[in-house]
Design a protein around this motif. Sequence first.
Motif, short mmCIF file in Angstrom:
data_model
loop_
_atom_site.label_atom_id
_atom_site.label_comp_id
_atom_site.label_asym_id
_atom_site.label_seq_id
_atom_site.Cartn_x
_atom_site.Cartn_y
_atom_site.Cartn_z
N LEU A 54 14.04 -2.66 -6.42
CA LEU A 54 13.43 -1.43 -6.41
C LEU A 54 14.49 -0.59 -6.68
O LEU A 54 15.69 -0.66 -6.07
N ILE A 57 12.34 4.23 -2.80
CA ILE A 57 11.14 4.04 -2.18
C ILE A 57 10.85 5.37 -1.76
O ILE A 57 11.48 6.00 -0.82
N ILE A 198 6.66 6.32 4.81
CA ILE A 198 6.19 4.76 4.35
C ILE A 198 4.93 4.26 4.92
O ILE A 198 4.08 3.58 4.59
N ILE C 52 5.31 0.32 0.20
CA ILE C 52 6.32 0.11 -0.67
C ILE C 52 5.42 -0.12 -2.17
O ILE C 52 6.01 0.56 -3.25
N GLU C 56 5.91 3.17 -4.94
CA GLU C 56 6.56 2.93 -6.23
C GLU C 56 5.80 2.63 -7.25
O GLU C 56 6.05 2.43 -8.56
#
Lengths: 263, 327, 270
Positions: A54, A57, A198, C52, C56
């Motif tokens: 990735l 994030i 998150i 995540i 994304e």
Amino acid sequence: MPLLRRYALIYREYVNNCVAEALSYRLHFVLLIVMDLLFYLSLLGGVDFLFQHLDQIGPWNRQAFLFFMAFMIAVEHLHMTFVSENFWAFSHDIRTGKLDFILLKPAAALFIVFFRAMRPATLLLGLFPWGLLGWYGSQLGLLWWQWLLLPPLVLLGLALLTSVEILISMSMFWLVESMGINFLRMQLQQLSRWPDFIYGYFAQKFFGLAVPVLLVGSAPVRFVLNPHDTSGLLWLLGLMGLSWLLTAFFWRRGLRAYESASS
Amino acid sequence: MIHATALSKNFRVYHKAPGFWGSVRSFWQRQYSDKPAVKAFDLEIGKGERVGLLGPNGAGKTTLMKMFTGIIVPSSGQLSVLGHQPHARSRDFRLRIALVMGQKSQLWWDIPAMDSFVLLQRYYEIEESTFRRRLNALVSLLDVAPLLQVHVRKLSLGERMKMELIACLLHQPELLFLDEPTIGLDLVAQRKIREFILEWQREYGTTVLLTSHYMADVDALCERIVLVLNGQKRFDGGIRSFESLLGRQKYVSVSFEQPVDTQSAVWQPHDPQWQADGLQVELRIDEAVLRETAMAIFRDFPVQSFSMEKLPIERVMHQLLQETEVL
Amino acid sequence: MAGTLKAEWHKWWATVVINWRRLLAYKLNFLLLVIGPVLVFFFIRYQVWAGIYRLEGVDTLQGYTFEQMLAYQVWVMIVGFLALGFNGMNLAEEIRLGRISSYLLYPFGFWPFQMASFLAFQGLQLLVATVTLLAVWAMGWVQLQPLALLQGFSLAACVGLFWFQANFVIGILAFWLEETWVLRVMLVTLSQFFSGALIPLELFPKALAQALHWLPFPYLTYMPVKVFMGTYTGSLWQAFAVLLLWTLLVFGLARVVWRQGIHNYTGAGI
């Protein structure tokens, strides 16, 4: 001032004793350092592997994310050095009735209970988290005032984490056997190791307000990266104050429930 | 039951200088030394004997107990207990012994004692009916029926000790080791435990080996005494001959109507222990001169009361530790 | 002989029962202990991975869709339930304080005692695992295939045996070391990471993932999880064989260590 001085002197004796004890078990001393190092590396490794697949994030790229991890590791390092052992000892003392000895001492029992043990071996490892913090901070191009803010903010994060944990530990008075509470504590720590964005909406609210472990790292790091973002920090201070009031309340209630298991 | 010849045990200890820097230094270099705990010890104990192992702290009593029960391995010498080498810890051996530790608990701390007993029933392979019978007998002898379902951590020390005894006796061991069984108990509880052990021993002819710092335990429970000093055996014989080690003496306590001359020559040969006010004295008097001394006291002093008994074993012990050359 | 077998069975069973009593003596504590992994799963694993993928906008990470990643993490939790016990936590303390003396006097060995305690705990964990699994299955997060379940459970049981014995060896090192929990935590930290319990091995750098196959780690979580998911492509026999080999190794080690240790034991203050 004599009060502070008295406690400083008491604390110095705790440190002396802990050092003497720690150094008499040589292999254990070395192993503790290796254990902590492995733990930090596994934390960093997990994030690093993720970022191989990735670029970003949420709002953070690899550098910012690892800077956050370094910040959390710095908080946990101090936590492990100065606080964590005490929680295990507290549950043991309640179960066996050894808390009696502490209650008899002419010093604040809360202070003795949660600050009597420290881990000298872990302290030696301090270079590692602070080195990391410096490394990732410089990659982000921190300015001088941001560098200056780091140490007090790490301490603030530590203070919040410790306050929340002490408040949770008050339940040990009623639970008696508290391995479960200690595990819960560790899981909350694990939760705080990820930045708040998150998590989903409700988790963010719950762990940002009710059990505010998400503020431990996220609030200070946000503030360092963007000093206009003070709301998290204000919440942190307010909730920490509240947790102290609650701890004082439950400590007194807990002592009333304490049965002092027979000799 | 127990044969020990030239039994020895050494422990390795390390020395640390005091203080912070002493700790740091000991981290890098250590000095070790061998500390002998038991030296060339010989002992014979026959079936059904009740033997008291006496000695001050650190004399090696507990080390001996640990070797006899197979918990630790002797450094050298021969040892056979119930025909077994204890540290081989054969199943048969373990089925036939029991160790009561006054300072440690084998019961599960967080659950009622009854649960621990049931576990022990299985470990020692005791038939259900036998188990019930023995348990009932023990419980009524010790008067603890209402406590069986109480969590062990909520029992008082005396209550817990009774439970420990039950736990150790359920399998009716042939050889019972008691390591300070009455430590920390009040006088009533001490006496109860003593009477109970004695009764049990009479009933089953159990061989008993006891250590205790309470001479009353030894006095009540033992017929033979083994004195241990610095890891060596210094006396081995009947309790009566132990008492007469210091010669045949009587223990005399006299009190007076008014303070008397504590320096008088009458007292000096008899190890006088004065109360501060000079109103009372305790004496050890040889039987040979008992009559004339007593008469002299009555003649020369305003005696209010006079009592005489054989020397309490505590005084004997106390005296022996001061004058080890008597041995 | 039949009589003694029966007696042995009684000893084991009584030990299991008393462990249940002890564990359930503090019910809330027990609940917190067993429910911990479930909390971690819902509040951390699920949230983090959802975050995540959501933040994304990626569909797959190294071949894992979000649903597959979720299933992977569910099975990690289940394998954890089946294989990880807490035995060994108190073992060192029992040796250090000399409480092991009691077990040395009983006509029931220390190892069987520990093993029975482990089985008692695993029995309860099995129950928790089943309930959790059924709940998660009802939500449609995992699929259950009978054959994969059977294979997965057997593999996880072997992993449990390995962990028990490894913890036992570490615990009895207390004959020499004053504290052994450090070694245990080290082993757990290492194996959590390298067994794929945090992130699947596919996300590891290639060279590292390949090197790991020479170590027991992937067999402890990654393989049983893949077997449960029905996506394991390697040889099942090989997985069992390797795991058994490692288990035998620790068994042998435990034997040697125990013999030496018991001989050196001084029964600190009895």
